[in-house]
Scaffold this active site. Sequence first.
Site, PDB file in Angstrom:
ATOM      1  N   HIS A  56       0.859  -1.184   0.000  1.00 48.88           N
ATOM      2  CA  HIS A  56       0.000   0.000   0.000  1.00 48.88           C
ATOM      3  C   HIS A  56       0.897   1.237   0.000  1.00 48.88           C
ATOM      4  CE1 HIS A  56      -3.988  -1.741   1.722  1.00 48.88           C
ATOM      5  NE2 HIS A  56      -3.363  -2.651   0.980  1.00 48.88           N
ATOM      6  N   GLU A  58       0.889   3.900   1.881  1.00 53.67           N
ATOM      7  CA  GLU A  58       1.351   4.312   3.206  1.00 53.67           C
ATOM      8  C   GLU A  58       2.445   3.387   3.734  1.00 53.67           C
ATOM      9  OE1 GLU A  58      -3.257   4.765   3.398  1.00 53.67           O
ATOM     10  OE2 GLU A  58      -1.800   3.608   2.250  1.00 53.67           O
ATOM     11  N   CYS A  86      -6.602   2.208   5.343  1.00 49.52           N
ATOM     12  CA  CYS A  86      -7.275   0.973   5.753  1.00 49.52           C
ATOM     13  C   CYS A  86      -6.784   0.592   7.155  1.00 49.52           C
ATOM     14  CB  CYS A  86      -6.954  -0.152   4.760  1.00 49.52           C
ATOM     15  SG  CYS A  86      -5.233  -0.727   4.855  1.00 49.52           S
ATOM     16  N   CYS A  89      -2.868   0.013   7.311  1.00 48.29           N
ATOM     17  CA  CYS A  89      -2.092   1.250   7.238  1.00 48.29           C
ATOM     18  C   CYS A  89      -2.329   2.147   8.453  1.00 48.29           C
ATOM     19  CB  CYS A  89      -2.407   1.974   5.940  1.00 48.29           C
ATOM     20  SG  CYS A  89      -1.884   1.041   4.480  1.00 48.29           S
TER      21      CYS A  89
END
Length: 164
Positions: A56, A58, A86, A89
């Site tokens: 992801h 992040e 999410c 993260c």
Amino acid sequence: MGFDYDHEKFMKKAIKQAEKAASIGEVPIGCVIVRDGEIIARGYNRRKKDKNTLSHAEMTAIDKACKKTGDWRLEDCVLYVTLEPCQMCAGAIVQARIPLVVIGCRNEKAGCAGSILDLFNVDKFNHRVGKIEGVLEEECSNMLTDFFKGLRQRLKTEKENNED
């Protein structure tokens, strides 16, 4: 919090990262981490490309920031992200002790900075994360809407072509 940054300027940099994700067929999510007014790390969504759940925006940016600073604590950093984090993260942000996250648009289906859950403000955690929402919200939201509209159209065309 003492982070008197130009939030739109840094969100535009996160949007540039999201555009990189879109250019390789990934969901357009981008992130930058800022320390002392300078970007120290960047990331964009690469899950399909890397074949890795952890890729992801992040997570990539946090990993790079930790390497750059030589510490797992990012207590003097601000994270800018185009879409609300999410649960994975958001948890990593709390663990990294990042004090402030600037969010482009909410994620009503998976957001864990207030939409579904608020992992940034769990009473029993020893760290809380401040947040600023809606910075360049329309631009961030439209990028995602356009991406998914295009994806649905491509899938429909592929299905029609396979039926021939």
